[in-house]
Design a protein around this motif. Structure first.
Motif, PDB file in Angstrom:
ATOM      1  N   SER A  40       0.831  -1.216   0.000  1.00  0.00           N
ATOM      2  CA  SER A  40       0.000   0.000   0.000  1.00  0.00           C
ATOM      3  C   SER A  40       0.858   1.256   0.000  1.00  0.00           C
ATOM      4  CB  SER A  40      -0.917   0.013   1.224  1.00  0.00           C
ATOM      5  OG  SER A  40      -1.852  -1.015   1.154  1.00  0.00           O
ATOM      6  N   GLU A  47       2.355   1.739  -3.479  1.00  0.00           N
ATOM      7  CA  GLU A  47       1.329   2.206  -4.423  1.00  0.00           C
ATOM      8  C   GLU A  47       1.015   3.684  -4.195  1.00  0.00           C
ATOM      9  OE1 GLU A  47      -0.838   1.624  -7.712  1.00  0.00           O
ATOM     10  OE2 GLU A  47       0.452   0.122  -6.776  1.00  0.00           O
ATOM     11  N   ARG A  48       0.951   4.103  -2.938  1.00  0.00           N
ATOM     12  CA  ARG A  48       0.625   5.483  -2.599  1.00  0.00           C
ATOM     13  C   ARG A  48       1.786   6.431  -2.884  1.00  0.00           C
ATOM     14  NH1 ARG A  48       0.200   5.045   2.741  1.00  0.00           N
ATOM     15  NH2 ARG A  48       2.342   5.752   2.969  1.00  0.00           N
ATOM     16  N   LYS A  76       4.794   5.789  -4.520  1.00  0.00           N
ATOM     17  CA  LYS A  76       5.576   5.564  -5.750  1.00  0.00           C
ATOM     18  C   LYS A  76       7.077   5.616  -5.473  1.00  0.00           C
ATOM     19  CE  LYS A  76       1.856   5.579  -8.308  1.00  0.00           C
ATOM     20  NZ  LYS A  76       1.182   4.324  -8.510  1.00  0.00           N
ATOM     21  N   ASP A  95       6.414  -0.151  -7.458  1.00  0.00           N
ATOM     22  CA  ASP A  95       5.062  -0.269  -7.978  1.00  0.00           C
ATOM     23  C   ASP A  95       5.115  -0.660  -9.462  1.00  0.00           C
ATOM     24  OD1 ASP A  95       4.270   2.504  -9.629  1.00  0.00           O
ATOM     25  OD2 ASP A  95       5.901   2.717  -8.176  1.00  0.00           O
TER      26      ASP A  95
END
Length: 85
Positions: free
Chosen positions: A18, A21-22, A24, A41
């Motif tokens: 997570s 993804e948030r 980068k 990611d």
């Protein structure tokens, strides 16, 4: 760049994914105190792969020029015309 232990990856994989993804931002995973892997990611990884493909093509072109494997503009047009019909 953030660094995490492999045990943290094992225990908190969902949270780390997570974060990646948030933010980068890649995460360096260490094992026994040594770098072991990077978590990145998907979008960043695919962009890196595209860039590597372009750079490898440029390197092949530079090598061809250095080895004298070149053609004139007219010869190139003739060769390409076959493909562009």
């Amino acid at each position: 760049m953030r660094t995490e232990l492999v045990t943290t990856l094992k225990r908190q994989a969902t949270e780390l994914l997570s974060d990646i993804e948030r933010d980068k931002e890649p995460i360096l995973i260490t094992q026994h105190g040594l770098p072991s892997a990077y978590l990145v990611d998907v979008e960043s990884y695919e962009l890196l792969q595209q860039r590597m493909t372009v750079l490898e093509g440029i390197a092949r072109g530079e090598l061809a020029v250095a080895e004298g494997r070149v053609v004139s503009h007219a010869q190139a047009k003739t060769r390409l015309a076959r493909w562009l019909k």
